[in-house]
Write a protein that holds these residues in place. Structure first.
Motif, PDB file in Angstrom:
ATOM      1  N   THR A   1     -16.383   9.908  -4.617  1.00 52.37           N
ATOM      2  CA  THR A   1     -17.407   8.885  -4.365  1.00 52.37           C
ATOM      3  C   THR A   1     -16.769   7.526  -4.067  1.00 52.37           C
ATOM      4  N   GLU A   2     -15.509   7.526  -3.666  1.00 51.54           N
ATOM      5  CA  GLU A   2     -14.837   6.278  -3.309  1.00 51.54           C
ATOM      6  C   GLU A   2     -15.357   5.766  -1.964  1.00 51.54           C
ATOM      7  N   ASP A   3     -15.369   4.443  -1.827  1.00 55.82           N
ATOM      8  CA  ASP A   3     -15.839   3.846  -0.580  1.00 55.82           C
ATOM      9  C   ASP A   3     -15.034   2.581  -0.283  1.00 55.82           C
ATOM     10  N   SER A   4     -15.602   1.416  -0.604  1.00 56.42           N
ATOM     11  CA  SER A   4     -14.930   0.151  -0.275  1.00 56.42           C
ATOM     12  C   SER A   4     -14.485  -0.635  -1.505  1.00 56.42           C
ATOM     13  N   GLN A   5     -15.075  -0.359  -2.657  1.00 50.86           N
ATOM     14  CA  GLN A   5     -14.757  -1.158  -3.835  1.00 50.86           C
ATOM     15  C   GLN A   5     -13.392  -0.773  -4.415  1.00 50.86           C
ATOM     16  N   PHE A   6     -12.671  -1.782  -4.842  1.00 48.41           N
ATOM     17  CA  PHE A   6     -11.349  -1.566  -5.398  1.00 48.41           C
ATOM     18  C   PHE A   6     -11.157  -2.425  -6.644  1.00 48.41           C
ATOM     19  N   PHE A   7     -10.178  -2.058  -7.435  1.00 47.19           N
ATOM     20  CA  PHE A   7      -9.867  -2.826  -8.640  1.00 47.19           C
ATOM     21  C   PHE A   7      -8.366  -3.058  -8.712  1.00 47.19           C
ATOM     22  N   ILE A   8      -7.990  -4.104  -9.428  1.00 45.27           N
ATOM     23  CA  ILE A   8      -6.591  -4.405  -9.715  1.00 45.27           C
ATOM     24  C   ILE A   8      -6.484  -4.623 -11.212  1.00 45.27           C
ATOM     25  N   ILE A   9      -5.572  -3.930 -11.853  1.00 41.45           N
ATOM     26  CA  ILE A   9      -5.479  -4.046 -13.311  1.00 41.45           C
ATOM     27  C   ILE A   9      -4.485  -5.143 -13.697  1.00 41.45           C
ATOM     28  N   LEU A  10      -4.811  -5.848 -14.761  1.00 41.82           N
ATOM     29  CA  LEU A  10      -4.007  -6.973 -15.234  1.00 41.82           C
ATOM     30  C   LEU A  10      -3.165  -6.610 -16.449  1.00 41.82           C
ATOM     31  N   GLN A  11      -3.208  -5.327 -16.829  1.00 40.34           N
ATOM     32  CA  GLN A  11      -2.359  -4.812 -17.905  1.00 40.34           C
ATOM     33  C   GLN A  11      -2.165  -3.320 -17.655  1.00 40.34           C
ATOM     34  N   ASP A  12      -1.191  -2.728 -18.303  1.00 36.80           N
ATOM     35  CA  ASP A  12      -0.982  -1.288 -18.155  1.00 36.80           C
ATOM     36  C   ASP A  12      -2.220  -0.541 -18.639  1.00 36.80           C
ATOM     37  N   GLU A  13      -2.641   0.464 -17.853  1.00 34.01           N
ATOM     38  CA  GLU A  13      -3.827   1.250 -18.211  1.00 34.01           C
ATOM     39  C   GLU A  13      -3.508   2.741 -18.080  1.00 34.01           C
TER      40      GLU A  13
ATOM     41  N   LEU B   1       0.829  -1.199   0.000  1.00 39.40           N
ATOM     42  CA  LEU B   1       0.000   0.000   0.000  1.00 39.40           C
ATOM     43  C   LEU B   1       0.867   1.255   0.000  1.00 39.40           C
ATOM     44  N   TYR B   2       0.307   2.354  -0.534  1.00 41.45           N
ATOM     45  CA  TYR B   2       1.060   3.603  -0.680  1.00 41.45           C
ATOM     46  C   TYR B   2       0.407   4.743   0.110  1.00 41.45           C
ATOM     47  N   PRO B   3       0.545   4.750   1.442  1.00 40.67           N
ATOM     48  CA  PRO B   3      -0.062   5.819   2.237  1.00 40.67           C
ATOM     49  C   PRO B   3       0.545   7.189   1.961  1.00 40.67           C
ATOM     50  N   ASN B   4       1.748   7.224   1.443  1.00 46.90           N
ATOM     51  CA  ASN B   4       2.375   8.502   1.116  1.00 46.90           C
ATOM     52  C   ASN B   4       1.719   9.156  -0.091  1.00 46.90           C
ATOM     53  N   ILE B   5       1.058   8.354  -0.936  1.00 47.61           N
ATOM     54  CA  ILE B   5       0.377   8.889  -2.118  1.00 47.61           C
ATOM     55  C   ILE B   5      -1.094   9.178  -1.816  1.00 47.61           C
ATOM     56  N   SER B   6      -1.746   8.235  -1.150  1.00 49.24           N
ATOM     57  CA  SER B   6      -3.178   8.357  -0.879  1.00 49.24           C
ATOM     58  C   SER B   6      -3.464   7.996   0.581  1.00 49.24           C
ATOM     59  N   PRO B   7      -3.140   8.880   1.507  1.00 49.11           N
ATOM     60  CA  PRO B   7      -3.266   8.551   2.941  1.00 49.11           C
ATOM     61  C   PRO B   7      -4.683   8.199   3.386  1.00 49.11           C
ATOM     62  N   ASN B   8      -5.677   8.946   2.926  1.00 55.68           N
ATOM     63  CA  ASN B   8      -7.057   8.685   3.349  1.00 55.68           C
ATOM     64  C   ASN B   8      -7.602   7.394   2.746  1.00 55.68           C
ATOM     65  N   ALA B   9      -7.263   7.156   1.492  1.00 54.50           N
ATOM     66  CA  ALA B   9      -7.723   5.938   0.822  1.00 54.50           C
ATOM     67  C   ALA B   9      -7.108   4.700   1.470  1.00 54.50           C
ATOM     68  N   VAL B  10      -5.815   4.766   1.762  1.00 56.75           N
ATOM     69  CA  VAL B  10      -5.144   3.630   2.391  1.00 56.75           C
ATOM     70  C   VAL B  10      -5.674   3.421   3.801  1.00 56.75           C
ATOM     71  N   LYS B  11      -5.961   4.507   4.517  1.00 52.65           N
ATOM     72  CA  LYS B  11      -6.532   4.405   5.859  1.00 52.65           C
ATOM     73  C   LYS B  11      -7.870   3.669   5.816  1.00 52.65           C
ATOM     74  N   ARG B  12      -8.727   4.023   4.855  1.00 51.26           N
ATOM     75  CA  ARG B  12     -10.021   3.350   4.702  1.00 51.26           C
ATOM     76  C   ARG B  12      -9.813   1.882   4.336  1.00 51.26           C
ATOM     77  N   PHE B  13      -8.914   1.631   3.405  1.00 50.78           N
ATOM     78  CA  PHE B  13      -8.635   0.273   2.938  1.00 50.78           C
ATOM     79  C   PHE B  13      -8.172  -0.600   4.105  1.00 50.78           C
ATOM     80  N   LYS B  14      -7.232  -0.085   4.890  1.00 46.73           N
ATOM     81  CA  LYS B  14      -6.714  -0.835   6.036  1.00 46.73           C
ATOM     82  C   LYS B  14      -7.799  -1.086   7.072  1.00 46.73           C
ATOM     83  N   LYS B  15      -8.633  -0.094   7.304  1.00 46.92           N
ATOM     84  CA  LYS B  15      -9.698  -0.244   8.305  1.00 46.92           C
ATOM     85  C   LYS B  15     -10.641  -1.371   7.928  1.00 46.92           C
TER      86      LYS B  15
END
Length: 214
Positions: A157-169, A69-83
């Motif tokens: 409008t971010e919440d709990s849903q996340f995605f992982i990409i399988l190719q460069d986007e 995880l990259y809390p230095n880039i997205s601190p609030n998003a990572v905080k939510r993700f970890k929670k």
């Protein structure tokens, strides 16, 4: 006295061909039945990490996916993700949206859990913790294995849903909040069930567990 039956050369060729075909068919059936046969299952305890507090382990049918995880880039998003991970909220969540070779999405905690999967609403559910603001980073490169938070067409409008990409986007850059990247186990994600031409997957695969390493 019983006469010996001679087998012609062409009959021998056909017999050998049928044997090879039978072996190939049998082997193919085994491989198709066990999609995890050649997938390496990484043990995170055998790997040294500089910041183990930012390492999370997603376990799916074919093994572990190790994510930094990259809390230095997205601190609030990572905080939510970890929670949500600490709460065990992602356990038994469906990989409800899968685009072959491109993207997998999970994390609908309202309509996408194994025990109450709602095909008519999956993808629209909430976590109950409220929305968070987008943390767009124009310098972040969405390379294969990048993890981001999903949202509607509107920002914040971010919440709990996340995605992982399988190719460069590259089109995702500057559009979605990044939270991390897969370090090991991307091949596990490539075995996640998909249905050609359909984004929402009937009878999908699920996250078995999601935990923080440290």
């Amino acid at each position: 006295m019983i006469a010996k039956i001679k087998i012609t050369k062409s009959e021998k060729v056909i017999l050998i061909f049928l044997i090879i075909l039978g072996v190939f068919t049998f082997t193919s059936l085994i491989i198709l039945k066990n999609k995890c046969l050649f997938i390496k299952n990484y043990n995170p305890n055998d790997i040294k990490f500089d910041k183990p507090e930012n390492i999370v382990i997603l376990n799916a049918e074919c093994g572990n996916v190790v994510i930094e995880l990259y809390p230095n880039i997205s601190p609030n998003a990572v905080k939510r993700f970890k929670k949500l991970i600490k709460l065990g909220a992602y356990n038994n969540a469906a990989f409800h949206r899968v685009i072959e070779g491109k993207l997998i999405q999970a994390g609908d905690l309202e309509f996408g859990k194994r025990e109450n999967l709602d095909y008519g609403k999956v993808g629209s559910g909430k976590s109950g913790l409220g929305l968070i603001k987008s943390e767009i980073d124009t310098d972040f490169k969405y390379k294969k294995g990048s993890v981001g938070l999903a949202r509607t067409f509107e920002l914040d409008t971010e919440d709990s849903q996340f995605f992982i990409i399988l190719q460069d986007e590259p089109l995702f850059e500057g559009e979605y909040t990044p939270v991390g990247k897969v370090l090991y186990g991307l091949e596990v994600l490539e075995t996640i069930k998909f249905v050609p031409k359909f984004h929402i997957v009937p009878r999908p695969d699920f996250i078995n567990s999601f935990r923080i390493l440290n």
